[in-house]
Each structure stands twice: as structure tokens, then as C-alpha cells.
Design a protein around this motif. Sequence first.
Motif, PDB file in Angstrom:
ATOM      1  N   CYS A   1      -2.609   4.873  -0.177  1.00 34.61           N
ATOM      2  CA  CYS A   1      -3.617   3.821  -0.306  1.00 34.61           C
ATOM      3  C   CYS A   1      -3.613   3.010   0.977  1.00 34.61           C
ATOM      4  O   CYS A   1      -2.620   2.349   1.308  1.00 34.61           O
ATOM      5  CB  CYS A   1      -3.325   2.936  -1.518  1.00 34.61           C
ATOM      6  SG  CYS A   1      -4.422   1.502  -1.629  1.00 34.61           S
TER       7      CYS A   1
ATOM      8  N   HIS B   1      -4.238   3.222 -10.277  1.00 40.15           N
ATOM      9  CA  HIS B   1      -3.789   2.429  -9.128  1.00 40.15           C
ATOM     10  C   HIS B   1      -4.738   1.277  -8.835  1.00 40.15           C
ATOM     11  O   HIS B   1      -4.283   0.179  -8.476  1.00 40.15           O
ATOM     12  CB  HIS B   1      -3.662   3.330  -7.893  1.00 40.15           C
ATOM     13  CG  HIS B   1      -3.161   2.618  -6.682  1.00 40.15           C
ATOM     14  ND1 HIS B   1      -1.838   2.262  -6.511  1.00 40.15           N
ATOM     15  CD2 HIS B   1      -3.822   2.175  -5.578  1.00 40.15           C
ATOM     16  CE1 HIS B   1      -1.701   1.632  -5.352  1.00 40.15           C
ATOM     17  NE2 HIS B   1      -2.891   1.568  -4.770  1.00 40.15           N
TER      18      HIS B   1
ATOM     19  N   HIS C   1      -2.405  -3.984  -5.898  1.00 41.70           N
ATOM     20  CA  HIS C   1      -3.503  -3.318  -5.175  1.00 41.70           C
ATOM     21  C   HIS C   1      -4.678  -4.274  -5.005  1.00 41.70           C
ATOM     22  O   HIS C   1      -5.278  -4.348  -3.917  1.00 41.70           O
ATOM     23  CB  HIS C   1      -3.938  -2.066  -5.923  1.00 41.70           C
ATOM     24  CG  HIS C   1      -5.191  -1.454  -5.353  1.00 41.70           C
ATOM     25  ND1 HIS C   1      -5.186  -0.676  -4.212  1.00 41.70           N
ATOM     26  CD2 HIS C   1      -6.492  -1.538  -5.767  1.00 41.70           C
ATOM     27  CE1 HIS C   1      -6.428  -0.296  -3.942  1.00 41.70           C
ATOM     28  NE2 HIS C   1      -7.233  -0.801  -4.870  1.00 41.70           N
TER      29      HIS C   1
ATOM     30  N   CYS D   1      -2.845  -0.830   0.497  1.00 45.22           N
ATOM     31  CA  CYS D   1      -1.489  -1.181   0.073  1.00 45.22           C
ATOM     32  C   CYS D   1      -0.459  -0.895   1.161  1.00 45.22           C
ATOM     33  O   CYS D   1       0.522  -1.625   1.307  1.00 45.22           O
ATOM     34  CB  CYS D   1      -1.132  -0.424  -1.205  1.00 45.22           C
ATOM     35  SG  CYS D   1      -2.104  -0.941  -2.645  1.00 45.22           S
TER      36      CYS D   1
END
Length: 501
Positions: free
Chosen positions: A91, A130, A136, A94
Motif C-alpha cells: 500500500c 485494508h 490506512h 501506508c
Amino acid sequence: MSQQTSLSQFFKKSNDTNVLQVDHHKSSVSVNVEKEEVLKKIWKPGTTFEFPNTVIFSGKYKRSKNLKFQYRWLHTFPLLAYSAKLDGAFCTFCVAFAKSGAGINSQTLGALVRKPFQNWKHAMETFKNHVTLQYHKQSVFDADHFIDIKKNVHLSIENQLDTARALHIFENRINISPVIETIILCGRQNILLRGHRDFGKLTVDNNDVNDGNFRNLLRFRARGDASLKLHLESSGTIKYTSPISQNAIIDSCNSILLNKIVARVNEAKCFTVLVDETADIAGLEQVSICVRYIDLKSYELHEDFLQFVPTTDASGKGLSRLILDNLREFGIDTQYLRDQGYDGAAAMAGKYNGVQAYIKKEHPLALYVHCSAHSLNLAVSVSCNVFQIRNCMGTIGKLRDFFVFPKRKSVLSKAIEMSENNISKKSLKRNCETRWIERYHSVSDFLELFECVEEALEEIFEWDHTDTSNQASAFRNSILQPEFIITVVTVGIINKTPYIM
């Protein structure tokens, strides 16, 4: 794995180029520069890139799985980035912004953040989960805030002093997006929003309740959107699904669409105003205002509806003032008005006291043209008073009513299926008393089905039921008369002229 670790092992081409490294012991300037590169310049595989089959190590042995990263995931989840070196997904937000120990009970973050994610079998489930995680959302907020500062878009002092409030605003914007998209979908598909019970708690997995199209569409969407489901089933009271919120969103959509049309009209610098009036179900007189113009980008002729405007003054002077004032209120420059299109009523077309006369005094270049559709409707209405045409249209209407009954309709359907001609119509259409376009369709369909209708009537004539048999015989004799055939063909030819079409 700490954030001091080089990001090059996360996002890297196979040829070891495009190396990025974030070291938080450096100055904040250099860290910000590298984070900006992670967000904007990170490498992504092309459409021709071949993703390898993932090799999973288990103890002393390694086994190959016939699974690999799918390119479409990068489009479905824009947050993703793929590391060719580690053959894993991360990600982007993140990796760059998530704090150490941001997991549950301050646990160290793992796959997608500190480690490559490689469990492709459960990829979609993991990615969807997620985006609902709090750390996040915070990372996405930090990334947006970071980009805004880079663009010199300053947050208000209130938001800078209250980061929690700013995060709450950001989450509300994410939550309201599916609601807005669902309302727009209903509008585009001409689907009613309201239901019998358009209030109360919205439970996603409850299939037994039917509380309107809007709420059921939202419920259906939430089954594949964990974030939306969490929002709808949360204990909070602000869901943006009430009729008041729906109306506010519809009004906002109306303003956006109106502004786009107005911008195109002003850009064209030449337009026609089209106006008609009618009473709604409550008896309130409504004026519909439309414009006709050339879109300079596509060079296509556009005819767009602007607004319904209520009025209590139906005089020529009152309506002309209403039209011009509303055009200016919408933002249209009336100096580009070059044409007027209304019906032939005295209040609209009057030479001295009609709307067209008052507007022409203020805008001399705005010529009045009697609406072609109204002129055609008048011509059709007058022509229908000719007894041959009146009888022809009456016969077609009665034939349609005759074949409405299921047993008779099945005979006609069978004749259509057995026909050697290439027939696209399946039944006769109703002959509307007021709309000429419906009359056109009824005559056109009858001409195409003429032979099938005659065959069906001939078969029904042999039935034992006396009344039905006599009606079929009378209809068959009527449509086979030379006068009827000449009339219906003449009406059909007129309907196919370019003026009518």
C-alpha cells in the motif's frame, strides 16, 4: 522493518533503477521530497509486464504456486504498488505515512506495509479489508494533506488546530460518495428513489425489507464494500440517506448540470430559447425553459432542458419577463439570443402582446418561429377530421383493442412467427388521441403487420364463438377495402417524410 529502511526494496524495477529511500534521521525537507516521489513517481508495471508465479518457502523446502499478481488489481485498488524485486504488493500510502506500531494494540504492521503481500488467493478480500482499517484511512488523510501543502492549498486554522475534526471531515466525504453515486444512477436510469418506508436503520444483510429503490441499491452495493457497510450500520445518526439529504444532493447535481449547460451556451455565442407551459398535478402553472445551441467542441446541435419555473402571470408581458429574468439568473448572456420557439397560442405568438413581441423589442435579432412539433400536431389534428382518415385511424385503434385479449393475441403472434417477411414488430400499438408521434407508431406498426393481421382475422373468423367471429369478419372486410388501403398507405407515406421524422 523500520521506516528508515530503503523503499527501493518495496518499489523497484528489475534493473535496479528508480531507487528511493526515506530516512527519518535526515532533514524534513529531504524526507518530504522522497515521500513526494513515492506518491507521484513510483514505478508501476506496464500492461505487457509478465508477473512471475509466486514461490512460497515452507521450512527447508520451497513450493511453486500457480498464482501470480493480476494487473487489473492496480486499477481496482489505486492504493496498490507492485515490487518486481520482492514479487509482492504494498500500500503506497501506508508504506510512506503509517506510523510504527499502528496496528491493533500497537502491533507491528506486516503485509502491505512492512512486508510484501503475496497471498494472491485471498488478495481481493485482503485489499477490500485494508481500505477499512483506521491506520490506512489516517495514512490516506496524511498523504492528501501532504499533497495539498505541496500545492500551497492551505487548510483552515480550525482544521490545522483540530486534526481529528479534519480526519472526520475526510471520512464523511468518503462515506457520502457512494450515496451520491447511487442517487446519480437512479437519475440516469429514471428510477424512483422513494419507497413506502424511506427511513430508519439500514441493515445491509436484511433481504426481507423493501424500503425503496435508493435504499435497496445502497444495500446491494454495501455487500461488496466493507467501508460503506460499516458506515451504514454504525451507531451514528448521520448517514446522508434521509429524504432531506437526497433532495440536497439532487439540488447540487442540478446546479452542476445547469452550470455546464450555461457555460456551453455562452461559449457558442448564439442560442435559441424554447418555452412551453403546462399545469402540474397540483394545478400550478409550470414553464419549461430549454435552449438550443451548437457545441463548439463537437460541432453538434444540442437541445437541453434548463429548469421548470412556476408562474402565476400567464400574460405575454409576464411570461417574457419570466423567461429573460430566469435566463440571466442561470448565467446565460441574453445578448446572444437569436431565436424564439413557442407554440401558436396568443399569449406566446401574439404579434403585439405575445411573448415573442416583448422579447423582440429588447432583443431585435431574436426571431420567432412557430414550433414545428406544435404545427405538425395541428396539421395532424385537422387531417384527422377528413372522414376517410378518421375512419382509417378509428379502424386501426379498434383492431388494436380487438387483439388485446390473450387468446386473440396468440393467434396474431403465431401469424407473425410464421411470416416469411422480416418483421420486427410483435403487436399493434395504441392510437393516442393527443400525441401525433404515437399515431405515427400505430400506423407504421400496422403497415408492417398488415398481412399478419389479415391472416389472424381469417383464422379467428372460423371460430365457433359467433360475436368474435362476426367482429373478425367485419374487420377483415374493412381493411381489405380499396379506400382503406389507399388511405393507410397515404398516411404511412406522409409519416415517413423528412419533415415529420
